[in-house]
Scaffold this motif. Structure first.
Motif, PDB file in Angstrom:
ATOM      1  N   SER A 180       0.855  -1.183   0.000  1.00 39.30           N
ATOM      2  CA  SER A 180       0.000   0.000   0.000  1.00 39.30           C
ATOM      3  C   SER A 180       0.890   1.232   0.000  1.00 39.30           C
ATOM      4  O   SER A 180       2.098   1.134   0.208  1.00 39.30           O
ATOM      5  CB  SER A 180      -0.933   0.009   1.223  1.00 39.30           C
ATOM      6  OG  SER A 180      -0.191   0.044   2.419  1.00 39.30           O
ATOM      7  N   ARG A 181       0.291   2.373  -0.228  1.00 41.03           N
ATOM      8  CA  ARG A 181       1.062   3.610  -0.236  1.00 41.03           C
ATOM      9  C   ARG A 181       0.202   4.754   0.278  1.00 41.03           C
ATOM     10  O   ARG A 181      -1.024   4.731   0.168  1.00 41.03           O
ATOM     11  CB  ARG A 181       1.587   3.921  -1.634  1.00 41.03           C
ATOM     12  CG  ARG A 181       0.532   4.230  -2.674  1.00 41.03           C
ATOM     13  CD  ARG A 181       1.155   4.300  -4.072  1.00 41.03           C
ATOM     14  NE  ARG A 181       2.099   5.411  -4.209  1.00 41.03           N
ATOM     15  CZ  ARG A 181       3.039   5.472  -5.157  1.00 41.03           C
ATOM     16  NH1 ARG A 181       3.142   4.484  -6.047  1.00 41.03           N
ATOM     17  NH2 ARG A 181       3.844   6.500  -5.220  1.00 41.03           N
ATOM     18  N   ASP A 182       0.890   5.747   0.821  1.00 41.58           N
ATOM     19  CA  ASP A 182       0.263   6.978   1.269  1.00 41.58           C
ATOM     20  C   ASP A 182       1.010   8.112   0.586  1.00 41.58           C
ATOM     21  O   ASP A 182       2.117   8.481   1.023  1.00 41.58           O
ATOM     22  CB  ASP A 182       0.329   7.082   2.790  1.00 41.58           C
ATOM     23  CG  ASP A 182      -0.428   8.282   3.330  1.00 41.58           C
ATOM     24  OD1 ASP A 182      -0.644   9.255   2.576  1.00 41.58           O
ATOM     25  OD2 ASP A 182      -0.789   8.266   4.515  1.00 41.58           O
ATOM     26  N   ASN A 183       0.436   8.632  -0.464  1.00 39.19           N
ATOM     27  CA  ASN A 183       1.145   9.671  -1.216  1.00 39.19           C
ATOM     28  C   ASN A 183       1.260  10.980  -0.439  1.00 39.19           C
ATOM     29  O   ASN A 183       2.143  11.788  -0.714  1.00 39.19           O
ATOM     30  CB  ASN A 183       0.462   9.898  -2.563  1.00 39.19           C
ATOM     31  CG  ASN A 183       0.764   8.782  -3.552  1.00 39.19           C
ATOM     32  OD1 ASN A 183       1.627   7.947  -3.309  1.00 39.19           O
ATOM     33  ND2 ASN A 183       0.039   8.769  -4.665  1.00 39.19           N
ATOM     34  N   ALA A 184       0.400  11.176   0.518  1.00 40.06           N
ATOM     35  CA  ALA A 184       0.506  12.371   1.361  1.00 40.06           C
ATOM     36  C   ALA A 184       1.712  12.287   2.293  1.00 40.06           C
ATOM     37  O   ALA A 184       2.264  13.308   2.702  1.00 40.06           O
ATOM     38  CB  ALA A 184      -0.766  12.560   2.173  1.00 40.06           C
ATOM     39  N   LYS A 185       2.111  11.055   2.615  1.00 38.75           N
ATOM     40  CA  LYS A 185       3.256  10.845   3.510  1.00 38.75           C
ATOM     41  C   LYS A 185       4.493  10.386   2.759  1.00 38.75           C
ATOM     42  O   LYS A 185       5.519  10.094   3.371  1.00 38.75           O
ATOM     43  CB  LYS A 185       2.895   9.816   4.575  1.00 38.75           C
ATOM     44  CG  LYS A 185       1.803  10.276   5.535  1.00 38.75           C
ATOM     45  CD  LYS A 185       1.556   9.232   6.613  1.00 38.75           C
ATOM     46  CE  LYS A 185       0.492   9.722   7.593  1.00 38.75           C
ATOM     47  NZ  LYS A 185       0.235   8.726   8.663  1.00 38.75           N
ATOM     48  N   ASN A 186       4.388  10.287   1.428  1.00 38.40           N
ATOM     49  CA  ASN A 186       5.535   9.841   0.618  1.00 38.40           C
ATOM     50  C   ASN A 186       6.094   8.511   1.113  1.00 38.40           C
ATOM     51  O   ASN A 186       7.315   8.328   1.211  1.00 38.40           O
ATOM     52  CB  ASN A 186       6.643  10.899   0.609  1.00 38.40           C
ATOM     53  CG  ASN A 186       6.273  12.125  -0.185  1.00 38.40           C
ATOM     54  OD1 ASN A 186       5.256  12.163  -0.867  1.00 38.40           O
ATOM     55  ND2 ASN A 186       7.086  13.158  -0.089  1.00 38.40           N
ATOM     56  N   THR A 187       5.204   7.590   1.404  1.00 36.48           N
ATOM     57  CA  THR A 187       5.613   6.332   2.005  1.00 36.48           C
ATOM     58  C   THR A 187       4.873   5.161   1.357  1.00 36.48           C
ATOM     59  O   THR A 187       3.671   5.262   1.089  1.00 36.48           O
ATOM     60  CB  THR A 187       5.362   6.341   3.519  1.00 36.48           C
ATOM     61  OG1 THR A 187       6.074   7.435   4.111  1.00 36.48           O
ATOM     62  CG2 THR A 187       5.829   5.050   4.163  1.00 36.48           C
ATOM     63  N   VAL A 188       5.607   4.091   1.156  1.00 32.22           N
ATOM     64  CA  VAL A 188       5.018   2.840   0.698  1.00 32.22           C
ATOM     65  C   VAL A 188       5.222   1.800   1.791  1.00 32.22           C
ATOM     66  O   VAL A 188       6.235   1.837   2.511  1.00 32.22           O
ATOM     67  CB  VAL A 188       5.623   2.385  -0.640  1.00 32.22           C
ATOM     68  CG1 VAL A 188       7.112   2.108  -0.526  1.00 32.22           C
ATOM     69  CG2 VAL A 188       4.882   1.178  -1.204  1.00 32.22           C
ATOM     70  N   TYR A 189       4.268   0.904   1.916  1.00 32.00           N
ATOM     71  CA  TYR A 189       4.289  -0.090   2.984  1.00 32.00           C
ATOM     72  C   TYR A 189       4.216  -1.496   2.401  1.00 32.00           C
ATOM     73  O   TYR A 189       3.712  -1.715   1.306  1.00 32.00           O
ATOM     74  CB  TYR A 189       3.093   0.116   3.916  1.00 32.00           C
ATOM     75  CG  TYR A 189       2.982   1.500   4.490  1.00 32.00           C
ATOM     76  CD1 TYR A 189       2.143   2.447   3.903  1.00 32.00           C
ATOM     77  CD2 TYR A 189       3.712   1.871   5.616  1.00 32.00           C
ATOM     78  CE1 TYR A 189       2.045   3.720   4.422  1.00 32.00           C
ATOM     79  CE2 TYR A 189       3.609   3.147   6.143  1.00 32.00           C
ATOM     80  CZ  TYR A 189       2.771   4.072   5.536  1.00 32.00           C
ATOM     81  OH  TYR A 189       2.675   5.343   6.057  1.00 32.00           O
ATOM     82  N   LEU A 190       4.712  -2.434   3.193  1.00 31.68           N
ATOM     83  CA  LEU A 190       4.512  -3.842   2.875  1.00 31.68           C
ATOM     84  C   LEU A 190       4.110  -4.540   4.161  1.00 31.68           C
ATOM     85  O   LEU A 190       4.943  -4.719   5.059  1.00 31.68           O
ATOM     86  CB  LEU A 190       5.779  -4.475   2.290  1.00 31.68           C
ATOM     87  CG  LEU A 190       5.604  -5.908   1.804  1.00 31.68           C
ATOM     88  CD1 LEU A 190       4.683  -5.947   0.576  1.00 31.68           C
ATOM     89  CD2 LEU A 190       6.957  -6.540   1.458  1.00 31.68           C
ATOM     90  N   GLN A 191       2.835  -4.886   4.245  1.00 32.49           N
ATOM     91  CA  GLN A 191       2.342  -5.649   5.392  1.00 32.49           C
ATOM     92  C   GLN A 191       2.570  -7.124   5.095  1.00 32.49           C
ATOM     93  O   GLN A 191       2.081  -7.633   4.081  1.00 32.49           O
ATOM     94  CB  GLN A 191       0.856  -5.369   5.615  1.00 32.49           C
ATOM     95  CG  GLN A 191       0.247  -6.167   6.749  1.00 32.49           C
ATOM     96  CD  GLN A 191       0.794  -5.770   8.109  1.00 32.49           C
ATOM     97  OE1 GLN A 191       0.958  -4.589   8.408  1.00 32.49           O
ATOM     98  NE2 GLN A 191       1.100  -6.762   8.927  1.00 32.49           N
ATOM     99  N   MET A 192       3.292  -7.772   5.973  1.00 29.92           N
ATOM    100  CA  MET A 192       3.646  -9.177   5.771  1.00 29.92           C
ATOM    101  C   MET A 192       3.056 -10.010   6.896  1.00 29.92           C
ATOM    102  O   MET A 192       3.435  -9.830   8.062  1.00 29.92           O
ATOM    103  CB  MET A 192       5.165  -9.341   5.727  1.00 29.92           C
ATOM    104  CG  MET A 192       5.842  -8.444   4.692  1.00 29.92           C
ATOM    105  SD  MET A 192       7.606  -8.776   4.528  1.00 29.92           S
ATOM    106  CE  MET A 192       8.174  -8.288   6.145  1.00 29.92           C
ATOM    107  N   ASN A 193       2.150 -10.885   6.551  1.00 32.85           N
ATOM    108  CA  ASN A 193       1.508 -11.766   7.524  1.00 32.85           C
ATOM    109  C   ASN A 193       1.856 -13.218   7.232  1.00 32.85           C
ATOM    110  O   ASN A 193       2.326 -13.551   6.148  1.00 32.85           O
ATOM    111  CB  ASN A 193      -0.014 -11.582   7.473  1.00 32.85           C
ATOM    112  CG  ASN A 193      -0.451 -10.173   7.816  1.00 32.85           C
ATOM    113  OD1 ASN A 193       0.174  -9.482   8.624  1.00 32.85           O
ATOM    114  ND2 ASN A 193      -1.544  -9.726   7.213  1.00 32.85           N
ATOM    115  N   SER A 194       1.606 -14.062   8.217  1.00 33.87           N
ATOM    116  CA  SER A 194       1.861 -15.502   8.059  1.00 33.87           C
ATOM    117  C   SER A 194       3.254 -15.755   7.501  1.00 33.87           C
ATOM    118  O   SER A 194       3.439 -16.518   6.551  1.00 33.87           O
ATOM    119  CB  SER A 194       0.801 -16.118   7.139  1.00 33.87           C
ATOM    120  OG  SER A 194      -0.487 -15.916   7.649  1.00 33.87           O
TER     121      SER A 194
END
Length: 115
Positions: A70-84
């Motif tokens: 996912s990404r938040d362009n307002a925060k200039n950040t991309v995320y990677l949620q890793m489960n299991s």
């Protein structure tokens, strides 16, 4: 230009981690973003990708259903949620920004899955 990953660490199998990649020095919202990983002795592989506006995502078969980009362009950040998380998810994780004009790599963050 900087891409700074964070959120890596040691986690047990079945656990979760959330990686972040903070961007600066370029117009983040114009760039597609990807997460790659590289395990010792192996080639770097694409894990997940997201379009510049966030409306389109793609995943490697090995992480589908477990990882979410996912990404938040307002925060200039991309995320990677890793489960299991699995033992085979152990690797250095890198974020990558690309446009028609340029591409940038982060320095990486280590994820170790171990019991």
């Amino acid at each position: 230009v900087q891409l700074v990953e964070s959120g890596g660490g040691l986690v047990q199998p079945g656990g979760s981690l959330r990686l972040s990649c903070a961007a600066s020095g370029f117009t983040f919202s114009n760039y597609a973003m990807r997460w790659y990983r590289q395990a010792p002795g192996k080639e770097r592989e694409l894990v997940a990708a997201i379009s510049s506006a966030g409306g389109s995502t793609n995943y490697a078969d090995s992480v589908k259903g477990r990882f979410t980009i996912s990404r938040d362009n307002a925060k200039n950040t991309v995320y990677l949620q890793m489960n299991s998380l699995k033992l085979e998810d152990t690797a250095e994780y890198y974020c990558y920004a690309s446009s028609l004009r340029a591409a940038y790599w982060g320095q990486g963050t280590q994820v170790t899955v171990s019991s």
